[in-house]
Scaffold this active site. Structure first.
Site, PDB file in Angstrom:
ATOM      1  N   ASN A  65       0.366  -1.027  -0.140  1.00 38.13           N
ATOM      2  CA  ASN A  65      -0.449   0.061  -0.123  1.00 38.13           C
ATOM      3  C   ASN A  65       1.221   1.440  -0.113  1.00 38.13           C
ATOM      4  O   ASN A  65       1.606   1.494   0.976  1.00 38.13           O
ATOM      5  CB  ASN A  65      -1.080   0.130   0.788  1.00 38.13           C
ATOM      6  CG  ASN A  65      -2.331   0.505   1.141  1.00 38.13           C
ATOM      7  OD1 ASN A  65      -2.556   1.545   0.222  1.00 38.13           O
ATOM      8  ND2 ASN A  65      -2.929   1.031   2.028  1.00 38.13           N
TER       9      ASN A  65
ATOM     10  N   HIS B 127     -15.122  -3.396   9.362  1.00 38.42           N
ATOM     11  CA  HIS B 127     -14.592  -2.199  10.013  1.00 38.42           C
ATOM     12  C   HIS B 127     -16.166  -0.972  10.185  1.00 38.42           C
ATOM     13  O   HIS B 127     -16.342  -0.567   9.679  1.00 38.42           O
ATOM     14  CB  HIS B 127     -13.541  -1.005   9.269  1.00 38.42           C
ATOM     15  CG  HIS B 127     -12.688  -1.954   8.549  1.00 38.42           C
ATOM     16  ND1 HIS B 127     -11.192  -1.009   8.234  1.00 38.42           N
ATOM     17  CD2 HIS B 127     -11.923  -3.255   9.736  1.00 38.42           C
ATOM     18  CE1 HIS B 127     -10.255  -1.861   8.502  1.00 38.42           C
ATOM     19  NE2 HIS B 127     -10.664  -3.072   9.190  1.00 38.42           N
TER      20      HIS B 127
ATOM     21  N   TYR C 256      -6.023   7.762  13.126  1.00 44.12           N
ATOM     22  CA  TYR C 256      -6.478   6.524  11.795  1.00 44.12           C
ATOM     23  C   TYR C 256      -8.312   5.290  12.068  1.00 44.12           C
ATOM     24  O   TYR C 256      -8.861   5.872  13.335  1.00 44.12           O
ATOM     25  CB  TYR C 256      -5.165   5.428  12.769  1.00 44.12           C
ATOM     26  CG  TYR C 256      -5.962   3.982  12.044  1.00 44.12           C
ATOM     27  CD1 TYR C 256      -5.156   4.014  11.062  1.00 44.12           C
ATOM     28  CD2 TYR C 256      -6.604   3.401  13.186  1.00 44.12           C
ATOM     29  CE1 TYR C 256      -5.661   2.465   9.985  1.00 44.12           C
ATOM     30  CE2 TYR C 256      -6.598   2.026  12.689  1.00 44.12           C
ATOM     31  CZ  TYR C 256      -6.555   1.804  10.959  1.00 44.12           C
ATOM     32  OH  TYR C 256      -7.015   1.191  10.069  1.00 44.12           O
TER      33      TYR C 256
ATOM     34  N   ASP D 169      -8.314  -1.718  17.117  1.00 42.81           N
ATOM     35  CA  ASP D 169      -7.269  -1.005  16.609  1.00 42.81           C
ATOM     36  C   ASP D 169      -6.455  -0.236  17.535  1.00 42.81           C
ATOM     37  O   ASP D 169      -6.598   1.105  16.740  1.00 42.81           O
ATOM     38  CB  ASP D 169      -7.243  -1.063  15.354  1.00 42.81           C
ATOM     39  CG  ASP D 169      -5.279  -1.501  14.420  1.00 42.81           C
ATOM     40  OD1 ASP D 169      -4.437  -0.927  15.449  1.00 42.81           O
ATOM     41  OD2 ASP D 169      -5.839  -1.218  13.479  1.00 42.81           O
TER      42      ASP D 169
ATOM     43  N   HIS E 144      -3.423   1.329  16.585  1.00 37.45           N
ATOM     44  CA  HIS E 144      -2.691   1.568  15.096  1.00 37.45           C
ATOM     45  C   HIS E 144      -1.774   1.825  16.027  1.00 37.45           C
ATOM     46  O   HIS E 144      -0.873   2.732  15.692  1.00 37.45           O
ATOM     47  CB  HIS E 144      -3.097   2.579  14.573  1.00 37.45           C
ATOM     48  CG  HIS E 144      -2.741   2.467  12.898  1.00 37.45           C
ATOM     49  ND1 HIS E 144      -2.020   2.937  12.594  1.00 37.45           N
ATOM     50  CD2 HIS E 144      -3.046   1.215  12.093  1.00 37.45           C
ATOM     51  CE1 HIS E 144      -2.284   2.531  11.140  1.00 37.45           C
ATOM     52  NE2 HIS E 144      -2.793   1.606  11.103  1.00 37.45           N
TER      53      HIS E 144
ATOM     54  N   GLU F  71      -5.272  -4.357  19.150  1.00 33.75           N
ATOM     55  CA  GLU F  71      -4.843  -4.278  18.725  1.00 33.75           C
ATOM     56  C   GLU F  71      -3.515  -3.432  18.118  1.00 33.75           C
ATOM     57  O   GLU F  71      -3.863  -2.535  18.342  1.00 33.75           O
ATOM     58  CB  GLU F  71      -5.445  -4.642  16.429  1.00 33.75           C
ATOM     59  CG  GLU F  71      -4.406  -4.888  14.911  1.00 33.75           C
ATOM     60  CD  GLU F  71      -5.306  -4.212  14.113  1.00 33.75           C
ATOM     61  OE1 GLU F  71      -6.533  -4.562  14.404  1.00 33.75           O
ATOM     62  OE2 GLU F  71      -5.253  -4.061  13.021  1.00 33.75           O
TER      63      GLU F  71
ATOM     64  N   GLU G 107       1.146  -6.642  11.912  1.00 26.85           N
ATOM     65  CA  GLU G 107       0.044  -6.344   9.897  1.00 26.85           C
ATOM     66  C   GLU G 107       1.330  -5.693   9.591  1.00 26.85           C
ATOM     67  O   GLU G 107       1.545  -5.579   8.044  1.00 26.85           O
ATOM     68  CB  GLU G 107      -0.837  -5.501  10.007  1.00 26.85           C
ATOM     69  CG  GLU G 107      -1.221  -4.526  10.672  1.00 26.85           C
ATOM     70  CD  GLU G 107      -2.247  -3.709  10.119  1.00 26.85           C
ATOM     71  OE1 GLU G 107      -2.630  -3.978  10.735  1.00 26.85           O
ATOM     72  OE2 GLU G 107      -1.877  -1.940  10.281  1.00 26.85           O
TER      73      GLU G 107
ATOM     74  N   ARG H  82      -0.855 -11.857  13.026  1.00 21.95           N
ATOM     75  CA  ARG H  82      -1.273 -10.534  11.844  1.00 21.95           C
ATOM     76  C   ARG H  82      -1.374 -10.595  10.757  1.00 21.95           C
ATOM     77  O   ARG H  82      -1.498  -9.913   9.658  1.00 21.95           O
ATOM     78  CB  ARG H  82      -1.761  -9.080  12.245  1.00 21.95           C
ATOM     79  CG  ARG H  82      -3.014  -8.794  13.350  1.00 21.95           C
ATOM     80  CD  ARG H  82      -4.260  -8.802  13.545  1.00 21.95           C
ATOM     81  NE  ARG H  82      -3.968  -7.870  12.657  1.00 21.95           N
ATOM     82  CZ  ARG H  82      -5.219  -7.412  11.521  1.00 21.95           C
ATOM     83  NH1 ARG H  82      -5.899  -8.501  11.643  1.00 21.95           N
ATOM     84  NH2 ARG H  82      -5.373  -6.279  10.858  1.00 21.95           N
TER      85      ARG H  82
ATOM     86  N   HIS I 105      -4.360 -10.146   7.896  1.00 20.19           N
ATOM     87  CA  HIS I 105      -4.659  -8.312   7.479  1.00 20.19           C
ATOM     88  C   HIS I 105      -5.368  -8.946   6.382  1.00 20.19           C
ATOM     89  O   HIS I 105      -4.617  -9.395   5.523  1.00 20.19           O
ATOM     90  CB  HIS I 105      -2.646  -8.029   7.684  1.00 20.19           C
ATOM     91  CG  HIS I 105      -3.352  -6.697   7.037  1.00 20.19           C
ATOM     92  ND1 HIS I 105      -2.891  -5.566   6.760  1.00 20.19           N
ATOM     93  CD2 HIS I 105      -4.085  -5.143   7.990  1.00 20.19           C
ATOM     94  CE1 HIS I 105      -2.762  -4.128   6.928  1.00 20.19           C
ATOM     95  NE2 HIS I 105      -3.664  -3.962   7.270  1.00 20.19           N
TER      96      HIS I 105
ATOM     97  N   GLU J  83      -9.859 -10.784   9.133  1.00 20.02           N
ATOM     98  CA  GLU J  83     -10.534  -8.723   8.355  1.00 20.02           C
ATOM     99  C   GLU J  83     -10.749  -8.906   7.130  1.00 20.02           C
ATOM    100  O   GLU J  83     -10.138  -9.740   5.804  1.00 20.02           O
ATOM    101  CB  GLU J  83      -9.444  -8.096   8.344  1.00 20.02           C
ATOM    102  CG  GLU J  83      -9.193  -6.621   7.880  1.00 20.02           C
ATOM    103  CD  GLU J  83      -7.795  -5.207   8.512  1.00 20.02           C
ATOM    104  OE1 GLU J  83      -6.917  -6.206   8.329  1.00 20.02           O
ATOM    105  OE2 GLU J  83      -8.325  -4.105   9.019  1.00 20.02           O
TER     106      GLU J  83
HETATM  107  C1  CS2 Z   1      -4.509  -1.774   9.340  1.00 21.38           C
HETATM  108  C2  CS2 Z   1      -4.428  -0.456   8.221  1.00 21.38           C
HETATM  109  O1  CS2 Z   1      -6.439  -2.767   8.631  1.00 21.38           O
HETATM  110  C3  CS2 Z   1      -5.783  -2.911   9.675  1.00 21.38           C
HETATM  111  O2  CS2 Z   1      -5.948  -3.319  10.618  1.00 21.38           O
HETATM  112  O3  CS2 Z   1      -4.062  -1.132  10.674  1.00 21.38           O
HETATM  113  O4  CS2 Z   1      -5.900  -0.595   7.462  1.00 21.38           O
HETATM  114  C4  CS2 Z   1      -3.558   0.051   8.008  1.00 21.38           C
HETATM  115  O5  CS2 Z   1      -3.447   1.356   8.443  1.00 21.38           O
HETATM  116  C5  CS2 Z   1      -3.098  -0.148   5.996  1.00 21.38           C
HETATM  117  O6  CS2 Z   1      -2.873  -1.453   5.371  1.00 21.38           O
HETATM  118  C6  CS2 Z   1      -2.072   0.563   6.235  1.00 21.38           C
HETATM  119  O7  CS2 Z   1      -1.422   0.286   4.499  1.00 21.38           O
HETATM  120 MG    MG Z   2      -4.169  -2.369  12.360  1.00 17.54          MG
END
Ligand code: CS2
Ligand code: MG
Length: 409
Positions: free
Chosen positions: A37, A122, A160, A216, A218, A242, A268, A289, A318, A345
């Protein structure tokens, strides 16, 4: 049997998917996903400039030896760019192998351990009321597990995965294609710590004991803050918390474990089994993840799943919308098989444009993902459709504290 050619495509509807198609002299081809990404051109260049010319003439059935050739054969190994490139090749070789066998990929792993695999969606809200509406929408659609992200009162900017204003979809659904210079988010840990545990409690009260609630962080908290947060949310009974801290310092996870029993999900941003090994072997996490996409493909991720199984660690691959339906299919086959499967996910990419580019019979129903029985990965790639897309430069935001200090996105 030999690999005769391989091509790389970059582009897609609302995303820059990096797709490799590997051709063989047996008339069978395989597909892989190297989407990293916001850095998509780099694995694509690694594939086209270095790896593909080495693949030509190799026997595609020797996927283990080819994986070792890619990884061990490179002096400068690992990292997300290289592992995404190796992962795409490896996934394509497993696709070829299963097509040759005339079987869906999960049969080659040992068959199905379950029919539908649990997924989470989400939900996001600019404020708590907005988030409740978003969660209710998923519950009404039959989802059994939902990740919840909420705007924090007084936070200078949305953070986020949280929309700026009520009624929008979560911010991480929308890729910013305004160029490679990132936007800035402002973060305030104290405001988050004061608000979020109670908000999670209100979500539990409203939706009852059965909904699996995930959250999450993050990578935003310090170890002591993360331990306090994990302890504070214990009564909520989260399915997982997470990325409470950045995982460079893996010993930090011990502090969280000492103070709470809240399940922890991490990985992730990991690329190899060696990134996961300590957290798994010391049983400092509950869910791993890592993704097939930048975790070196099926060969390597399956090895991680087996290691995790020895330590009661379940999978939670992920599945952000940045992964193409090709690596999501690879994960769906692993999910169908893995004895230590936890959750997947999953964000419905299912726009008509995405379905046209990647036709498949995989489907989602009532919060469970059902894998296709077609031979191979069970997903195809329409090159005619692909021709209309080109690479669009984009960026993740960066995060700063209010005094300007750079923080973790
Ligand atoms: C993330 C992602 O899905 C998740 O849990 O933390 O959205 C992440 O921010 C992106 O994959 C970044 O490219
Ligand atoms: Mg995440």
């Amino acid at each position: 049997m030999k690999i005769t050619d391989a091509q790389v495509f970059v582009g897609g509807p609302a995303k820059n998917y990096v797709t490799i198609k590997i051709m063989t002299d047996a008339g069978v081809y395989g597909l892989g996903d190297a989407t990293l990404n916001n850095r998509e051109t780099l694995p694509a260049a690694y594939l086209t400039d270095y790896l593909i010319s080495n693949l030509i003439g190799m026997d595609p059935r020797q996927s283990e030896d080819i994986w070792q050739f890619l990884y061990r054969g490179a002096y400068f190994r690992g990292g997300p760019i290289a592992m995404a490139a190796y992962g795409a090749i490896d996934t394509a070789l497993w696709d070829i192998k299963a097509k040759l066998a005339g079987m869906p990929l999960y049969q080659l792993f040992g068959g199905k351990s379950r029919d539908g695999a649990l997924v989470y969606a989400h939900a996001a809200g600019a404020d708590l009321a907005d988030l409740m509406t978003s969660i209710a929408r998923y519950v009404d659609q039959g989802y059994k597990a939902v990740r919840v992200q909420c705007g924090i009162p007084g936070m200078p900017t949305a953070s986020y995965a949280v929309p700026e204003t009520a009624g929008q979809t979560g911010a991480d659904f929308i890729t910013d294609f305004s160029g490679i210079r990132p936007k800035t988010e402002i973060w305030d840990t104290d405001k988050y710590m004061r608000f979020m545990p109670d908000a999670l409690g209100q979500i539990r009260d409203k939706f009852g004991p059965d909904l699996k609630i995930l959250h999450d962080v993050h990578h935003r908290l310090l170890p002591r803050e993360a331990a306090a947060f994990a302890k504070a949310v214990e009564p909520v009974g989260l399915y997982w918390l997470e990325d409470p801290t950045p995982a460079e310092d893996q010993d930090a996870l011990k502090l969280i474990r000492q103070h709470s029993t809240t399940p922890i999900a991490i990985g992730e941003v990991f690329n190899t089994i060696w990134d996961c090994q300590k957290l798994i072997e010391q049983e400092l996490i509950d869910f791993i993840r890592i993704a097939v996409t930048y975790g070196g493909g099926i060969t390597h991720v399956k090895r991680i799943v087996d290691l995790a199984a020895l330590h009661h660690v379940r999978t939670g691959f992920h599945g952000a919308p940045s992964h193409s339906p090709i690596s999501m299919a690879a994960q769906a086959h692993l999910n169908a098989w893995a004895p230590n499967f936890g959750i997947q996910e999953y964000l419905v990419l299912g726009t008509p444009e995405c379905d046209a580019l990647f036709p498949s019979k995989h489907y989602l129903k009532d919060g469970l993902f059902y894998v296709s029985d077609d031979p191979g990965l069970g997903v195809d790639f329409d090159e005619g459709e692909a021709a209309q897309y080109e690479y669009k430069p984009g960026s993740h935001p960066v995060v700063r504290l209010q005094d300007g200090t750079l923080w973790n996105y």
